[in-house]
Write a protein that holds these residues in place. Structure first.
Motif, PDB file in Angstrom:
ATOM      1  N   LEU A   1      -2.907   3.037 -12.982  1.00 41.39           N
ATOM      2  CA  LEU A   1      -2.943   2.340 -11.692  1.00 41.39           C
ATOM      3  C   LEU A   1      -1.858   2.921 -10.800  1.00 41.39           C
ATOM      4  O   LEU A   1      -0.678   2.619 -10.944  1.00 41.39           O
ATOM      5  N   SER A   2      -2.261   3.752  -9.888  1.00 38.98           N
ATOM      6  CA  SER A   2      -1.301   4.402  -9.007  1.00 38.98           C
ATOM      7  C   SER A   2      -1.992   4.786  -7.709  1.00 38.98           C
ATOM      8  O   SER A   2      -3.220   4.788  -7.613  1.00 38.98           O
ATOM      9  N   THR A   3      -1.201   5.103  -6.700  1.00 38.62           N
ATOM     10  CA  THR A   3      -1.747   5.510  -5.410  1.00 38.62           C
ATOM     11  C   THR A   3      -2.100   6.994  -5.458  1.00 38.62           C
ATOM     12  O   THR A   3      -1.748   7.701  -6.401  1.00 38.62           O
ATOM     13  N   LYS A   4      -2.783   7.447  -4.428  1.00 39.27           N
ATOM     14  CA  LYS A   4      -3.133   8.869  -4.359  1.00 39.27           C
ATOM     15  C   LYS A   4      -1.895   9.749  -4.342  1.00 39.27           C
ATOM     16  O   LYS A   4      -1.918  10.884  -4.786  1.00 39.27           O
TER      17      LYS A   4
ATOM     18  N   PHE B   1      -0.194  -3.541   1.483  1.00 33.09           N
ATOM     19  CA  PHE B   1      -1.390  -3.376   0.660  1.00 33.09           C
ATOM     20  C   PHE B   1      -2.078  -2.050   0.950  1.00 33.09           C
ATOM     21  O   PHE B   1      -2.626  -1.412   0.046  1.00 33.09           O
ATOM     22  N   ARG B   2      -2.055  -1.625   2.212  1.00 32.94           N
ATOM     23  CA  ARG B   2      -2.644  -0.328   2.542  1.00 32.94           C
ATOM     24  C   ARG B   2      -1.840   0.798   1.910  1.00 32.94           C
ATOM     25  O   ARG B   2      -2.406   1.761   1.386  1.00 32.94           O
ATOM     26  N   GLU B   3      -0.519   0.684   1.969  1.00 37.67           N
ATOM     27  CA  GLU B   3       0.334   1.708   1.368  1.00 37.67           C
ATOM     28  C   GLU B   3       0.096   1.803  -0.143  1.00 37.67           C
ATOM     29  O   GLU B   3       0.093   2.894  -0.716  1.00 37.67           O
ATOM     30  N   LEU B   4      -0.087   0.652  -0.779  1.00 37.71           N
ATOM     31  CA  LEU B   4      -0.270   0.607  -2.231  1.00 37.71           C
ATOM     32  C   LEU B   4      -1.731   0.727  -2.645  1.00 37.71           C
ATOM     33  O   LEU B   4      -2.033   0.743  -3.835  1.00 37.71           O
TER      34      LEU B   4
ATOM     35  N   ASN C   1     -11.407   3.030  -5.033  1.00 33.97           N
ATOM     36  CA  ASN C   1     -12.079   2.859  -3.741  1.00 33.97           C
ATOM     37  C   ASN C   1     -13.541   3.271  -3.806  1.00 33.97           C
ATOM     38  O   ASN C   1     -14.075   3.845  -2.870  1.00 33.97           O
ATOM     39  N   LEU C   2     -14.187   2.956  -4.910  1.00 40.12           N
ATOM     40  CA  LEU C   2     -15.583   3.354  -5.045  1.00 40.12           C
ATOM     41  C   LEU C   2     -16.513   2.451  -4.241  1.00 40.12           C
ATOM     42  O   LEU C   2     -17.612   2.858  -3.883  1.00 40.12           O
TER      43      LEU C   2
ATOM     44  N   ALA D   1      -9.840   3.301   3.001  1.00 37.74           N
ATOM     45  CA  ALA D   1      -8.975   4.370   2.517  1.00 37.74           C
ATOM     46  C   ALA D   1      -9.184   5.683   3.274  1.00 37.74           C
ATOM     47  O   ALA D   1      -8.219   6.376   3.600  1.00 37.74           O
ATOM     48  N   ARG D   2     -10.428   6.021   3.551  1.00 34.14           N
ATOM     49  CA  ARG D   2     -10.737   7.331   4.127  1.00 34.14           C
ATOM     50  C   ARG D   2     -10.846   7.325   5.650  1.00 34.14           C
ATOM     51  O   ARG D   2     -10.562   8.331   6.296  1.00 34.14           O
TER      52      ARG D   2
END
Length: 561
Positions: free
Chosen positions: A27-30, A275-278, A442-443, A451-452
């Motif tokens: 569980l990590s960010t891009k 939340f967006r950052e994470l 983010n499927l 996200a995109r």
């Protein structure tokens, strides 16, 4: 009688540690920031706010060495230092707590348990009901008629709430006796020695008879087993030290300030930014008062079951097709397109059971057309399904036109069941995202658009609701579904131009176009056809396996005598 006010106390350290070790390190960010502890803590906190609806809430944290370390240097001495991967997550957790406007209470020289115990006692004196949320059973000793404990289970998401009866059922003891129990059996996790040679069953039996460690020693000569009596006599000092170390103190120099810990306003904008950052897209709609937007605000959730849907800026120009001329004009336009994105609205997430409610299509960003065919709310104001499918068939089967979708296997299956088989799919944005990042969270289309494209889409729950009050899309008006469906195809169409260059850059384009996309229609066909089972053969195999198992059981029994 007026309902008693409720205070929720969060054991910040215990909950974060439990989440860190329970949730996967993937569980990590891009960008690579690990988020398992932060996500687990935040998810649990939001669940508590939703389910418990507290009037007051406080989070407590440990702040280093305590009086227990000074009095007994071996206390927790075997524990490793906090992993660096967890250390920086605590900063994120504090950011989230601050944005939620929840006070943090700490006391140098004391553990978070001591702070929680003190606040719980003060709350009881003021007539409040208290729920302590933790990942550590040490806090069970505080349970009484006014104090309960919510703790995570074997899986972090599984929670259990304990009251006095729950403790007696689990341990056979009263909550206050658990410190005496630990005085005898010790606690390897905290390096509390206990009485060597006396186990859990014996400790429970002794406490059920004598009530406390002090009373056991006053009646030590009554303990029938010589081995246990001698073990207790030899470890008398260790037993009382263990009880002292295990006892949560309730006179820490902190005060319960009900005005400061009243829950009701928070910084929504800051929370969404965090939340967006994470990349916590799934938590966005779980914020308290989730149907209300804006800066720091007073919540309306706790006094109401539902609230009005949030007003959103329309990013997609939508058109509702309910006449034959309008459908003919749409088909003519799509015939000239190089690519068409399609999506179905249905009554179920099971493609083999779903009934078709409407079809959305687009051939350019910013626009979307919706053709209702199965809304129960619109009698006589929809085109016949067969007529719509016949008109769309040339578009959705033309080899010159590329077809785009998100989770296209679902759409292909639904349309095929209703008489319109789709021969191929050129681009599936869900599969593209997975191929680029197999660990992506983010499927889902809404998360992927956030996200995109940095676009916040309307969640389906705003249309069909949640839980017991959830309905199906065919019972929602065309007026509400049309902009939702049009946005789905619009965002999918836009995502293609974002994801395709990344697939090419990562040398995944050949795999995507030559393996993944052709496989979509193959899998859809396989699922619709099903798998034929030879039931007679399987019954025969089952009988043979039963005979072999029985023979093995007899062999094992003979071996052990």
């Amino acid at each position: 009688m007026p309902e008693k006010k409720k205070l929720v106390l969060i054991d910040g350290h215990a909950l974060a540690y439990r989440a860190f070790h329970a949730l996967p390190p993937t569980l990590s960010t891009k960008s690579g920031e690990l988020t398992n502890a932060t996500f687990g803590f935040t998810s649990m906190l939001l669940n508590v706010l939703r389910d418990e609806r507290p009037d007051y809430i406080i989070v407590a944290f440990d702040v280093g060495r305590t009086f227990r370390h000074e009095e007994y240097p071996e206390y927790k001495a075997h524990r490793r230092e906090m992993p660096e991967e967890l250390h920086y997550q605590f900063e994120r957790i504090r950011e989230i707590i601050k944005a939620l406007n929840i006070p943090i209470v700490e006391a140098p020289g004391y553990e978070a348990d001591d702070v929680l115990g003190t606040l719980a006692r003060q709350a009881a004196a003021q007539g409040l009901e208290t729920l302590i949320v933790t990942g550590d059973t040490d806090i069970f000793q505080l349970i009484d008629e006014r104090t309960r404990v919510l703790i995570s289970g074997r899986r972090f998401s599984d929670t259990v709430v304990y009251d006095e009866q729950g403790i007696e059922k689990r341990y056979g003891l009263k909550p206050a006796q658990l410190v005496d129990y630990k005085a005898i059996v010790g606690d390897t996790s905290d390096n509390i020695p206990g009485v060597r040679g006396v186990g859990k069953k014996t400790a429970t039996t002794l406490l059920q008879k004598y009530g406390s460690i002090e009373n056991i020693y006053q009646h030590l000569d009554e303990v029938k087993s010589t081995r246990f009596r001698e073990a207790l006599a030899k470890a008398r000092d260790a037993a009382f030290l263990s009880k002292h170390l295990a006892t949560i103190v309730t006179d820490v120099p902190v005060s319960l300030d009900l005005g400061a810990c009243r829950f009701g306003s928070f910084d929504r904008a800051r929370l969404k930014e965090i939340f967006r950052e994470l990349e916590f897209r799934s938590l966005m709609d779980r914020l308290p008062g989730g149907e209300v937007s804006g800066p720091p605000q007073q919540l309306s959730l706790f006094g109401q079951e539902t609230s009005a849907p949030r007003e959103r800026t329309a990013l997609t120009e939508h058109q509702v097709i309910v006449t034959e001329p309008a459908l003919d004009a749409l088909v003519e336009r799509l015939h000239r397109a190089q690519a068409v994105t399609f999506d179905v609205e249905t009554t179920s997430t099971d493609a083999m059971q779903a009934e078709l409610v409407g079809i959305a299509l687009t051939d350019e960003p910013g626009k979307g057309a919706y053709i209702p065919v199965g809304h129960r709310t619109e009698t006589g104001n929809q085109l016949p399904l067969d007529a719509v499918l016949n008109k769309l068939k040339p578009i959705l089967t033309d080899p010159r036109i590329a077809r785009y979708a998100h989770n296209g296997k679902y759409d292909i299956t639904v349309l095929a069941r209703h008489g319109l088989p789709i021969p191929d799919l050129a681009f599936d944005t869900m599969i593209a995202e997975w191929l680029i990042d197999p660990a992506s969270r983010n499927l889902g289309l809404k998360s992927l658009a956030q996200a995109r494209l940095e676009v916040e889409m309307t969640p389906i729950s705003e249309l069909i609701g949640k839980g017991k009050k959830q309905t199906t899309m065919d019972r929602v008006s065309v007026e509400r579904v049309a902009p939702y469906a049009a946005a789905d195809v619009d965002m999918t169409h836009r995502l293609v131009s974002v994801l395709e260059p990344e697939l090419r850059k990562r040398a995944l384009w050949k795999l995507f176009t030559e393996v993944e996309m052709p496989l979509v229609t193959v899998l859809a066909a396989m699922e619709m056809r099903g798998v034929k089972l030879d039931v007679k053969y399987l019954d025969k195999m089952s009988a043979e396996l039963q005979k072999r198992l029985a023979a093995l059981e007899r062999e094992i029994q003979d071996m052990v005598g």
